[in-house]
Design an enzyme around this catalytic site. Structure first.
Site, mmCIF file in Angstrom:
data_model
loop_
_atom_site.group_PDB
_atom_site.id
_atom_site.type_symbol
_atom_site.label_atom_id
_atom_site.label_comp_id
_atom_site.label_asym_id
_atom_site.label_seq_id
_atom_site.Cartn_x
_atom_site.Cartn_y
_atom_site.Cartn_z
ATOM 1 N N ASP A 1 -1.550 -0.496 5.932
ATOM 2 C CA ASP A 1 -1.857 0.271 7.452
ATOM 3 C C ASP A 1 -3.502 0.387 7.530
ATOM 4 O O ASP A 1 -3.737 1.140 8.855
ATOM 5 C CB ASP A 1 -1.143 1.636 7.421
ATOM 6 C CG ASP A 1 -1.848 2.534 6.374
ATOM 7 O OD1 ASP A 1 -1.984 2.268 5.084
ATOM 8 O OD2 ASP A 1 -2.409 3.730 6.806
ATOM 9 N N GLY B 1 -7.387 4.432 3.394
ATOM 10 C CA GLY B 1 -7.279 2.859 2.922
ATOM 11 C C GLY B 1 -8.667 3.218 1.781
ATOM 12 O O GLY B 1 -8.697 2.349 0.919
ATOM 13 N N ASP C 1 0.987 -1.135 0.229
ATOM 14 C CA ASP C 1 0.060 -0.004 0.052
ATOM 15 C C ASP C 1 0.933 1.247 -0.186
ATOM 16 O O ASP C 1 2.037 1.073 0.363
ATOM 17 C CB ASP C 1 -0.823 -0.122 1.219
ATOM 18 C CG ASP C 1 -1.613 1.105 1.357
ATOM 19 O OD1 ASP C 1 -2.352 1.735 0.382
ATOM 20 O OD2 ASP C 1 -1.702 1.920 2.623
ATOM 21 N N SER D 1 -5.100 4.957 -4.320
ATOM 22 C CA SER D 1 -5.058 6.376 -4.851
ATOM 23 C C SER D 1 -4.896 6.605 -6.140
ATOM 24 O O SER D 1 -4.133 5.590 -6.841
ATOM 25 C CB SER D 1 -3.756 7.010 -3.964
ATOM 26 O OG SER D 1 -3.778 8.453 -4.649
ATOM 27 N N LYS D 2 -5.790 7.518 -6.675
ATOM 28 C CA LYS D 2 -5.404 7.817 -8.095
ATOM 29 C C LYS D 2 -4.219 8.730 -8.456
ATOM 30 O O LYS D 2 -4.184 9.104 -9.364
ATOM 31 C CB LYS D 2 -6.860 8.302 -8.713
ATOM 32 C CG LYS D 2 -7.994 7.518 -8.649
ATOM 33 C CD LYS D 2 -9.101 7.764 -9.297
ATOM 34 C CE LYS D 2 -10.072 6.897 -9.412
ATOM 35 N NZ LYS D 2 -11.480 7.223 -10.165
ATOM 36 N N ASN D 3 -3.940 9.096 -7.156
ATOM 37 C CA ASN D 3 -2.367 9.954 -7.351
ATOM 38 C C ASN D 3 -1.097 9.305 -6.888
ATOM 39 O O ASN D 3 -0.119 9.798 -6.658
ATOM 40 C CB ASN D 3 -2.583 11.175 -6.365
ATOM 41 C CG ASN D 3 -4.030 12.019 -6.624
ATOM 42 O OD1 ASN D 3 -3.934 12.763 -7.789
ATOM 43 N ND2 ASN D 3 -4.775 12.326 -5.835
ATOM 44 N N ASP E 1 -0.301 5.288 0.864
ATOM 45 C CA ASP E 1 -0.407 5.958 2.043
ATOM 46 C C ASP E 1 -0.214 5.295 3.384
ATOM 47 O O ASP E 1 -1.256 4.467 3.505
ATOM 48 C CB ASP E 1 -1.627 6.805 1.757
ATOM 49 C CG ASP E 1 -1.844 7.512 0.199
ATOM 50 O OD1 ASP E 1 -0.949 8.103 -0.068
ATOM 51 O OD2 ASP E 1 -2.797 7.445 -0.542
ATOM 52 N N ARG F 1 -11.511 7.824 -2.865
ATOM 53 C CA ARG F 1 -11.963 9.403 -2.697
ATOM 54 C C ARG F 1 -13.563 9.348 -2.403
ATOM 55 O O ARG F 1 -14.250 10.223 -1.836
ATOM 56 C CB ARG F 1 -11.387 10.108 -3.806
ATOM 57 C CG ARG F 1 -11.509 11.743 -3.878
ATOM 58 C CD ARG F 1 -10.879 12.336 -4.877
ATOM 59 N NE ARG F 1 -9.602 11.871 -5.336
ATOM 60 C CZ ARG F 1 -9.148 11.762 -6.594
ATOM 61 N NH1 ARG F 1 -9.886 12.505 -7.494
ATOM 62 N NH2 ARG F 1 -8.141 11.278 -7.168
#
Ligand code: BG6
Ligand code: MG
Length: 219
Positions: free
Chosen positions: A169, A45, A8, A115-117, A10, A48
């Site tokens: 996480d 997790g 993962d 995430s798309k970022n 973030d 958005r």
């Protein structure tokens, strides 16, 4: 035998929770919605769009889908701008060392992020080269706790779930790993990731030596 690792992003490779918090807080203040750190924890997790729906539910707000998407885009613009300040100094302690160690030992390494970022975050950290496969919020449509992103990553590595260890996480991230029989390492407190196969408080303790010691029959 374990041949692959799926990370993962973030909260495992880097700590973006504070940046997500600041961006959701700005949107919430603009909208007159209540938003605090406890609620931010619930967004760990999840995607958005799932996140904004959690915030709206908490505030008993309902809006048209189109408006919700516009608001989520506003939050994302704030978040993406804040990523410009992220540098290769911003790995969580231990993360870079583990990625380097895994590459030197010849393991396959994938990203499995909601995430798309993710590509931008990896670029800011100068971390893209550590990954054979990048699975992110654009790779699959069902997000965690569905196992799809980890299945995408393991398939691209050419490995079955039983040959991969997932680092997560988030509570829902461990749920996702377990839903498809991946081995799991939880990073964080017992009440969040205590259901992982093994848990460490931080990435600093999660060395390859410690992971191998825990899963010793699998190496
Ligand atoms: C996850 C974060 O990695 O990505 C969540 O833990 C976040 O908090 C999710 O909502 C989606 O991120 P993004 O960058 O696509 O808005
Ligand atoms: Mg995470």
């Amino acid at each position: 035998m374990i041949k692959g690792f799926i990370f993962d992003l973030d909260g495992v490779i880097t700590d973006t929770a504070e940046l997500h918090f600041a961006a959701w807080k700005k949107l919430s203040d603009d909208m007159d919605w209540q938003f605090d750190r406890d609620l931010n924890e619930k967004l760990r997790g999840i995607s958005r769009m799932d996140s904004i729906k959690v915030i709206m539910d908490h505030n008993n707000v309902s809006l048209k889908e189109e408006t919700i998407m516009e608001l989520a885009t506003q939050k994302n613009d704030i978040y993406v701008e804040s990523l410009d300040h992220m540098t290769p100094e911003d790995y969580l302690p231990g993360a870079k060392e583990l990625l380097t160690h895994l590459r030197s030992e010849g393991f396959s390494v994938a990203l499995g992020s909601a995430s798309k970022n993710a590509e931008k975050v990896l670029k800011q950290l100068n971390a893209t080269h550590y990954f054979d496969v990048i699975g992110d919020g654009n790779s699959v449509s069902r997000s965690k706790p569905a196992p799809d992103i980890f299945l995408y990553a393991s398939e691209k590595m050419g490995l079955s779930p039983e040959r991969c260890i997932v680092f997560e996480d988030a509570e829902k991230g461990i749920d996702a790993a377990k839903a498809s029989n991946f081995y799991s390492v939880g990073i964080g407190p017992e009440e969040r990731v205590g259901h992982a196969d093994v848990r460490f408080d931080t990435m600093k303790e999660a060395t390859l030596f410690e992971v191998k010691s825990h899963f010793k029959d699998l190496f």
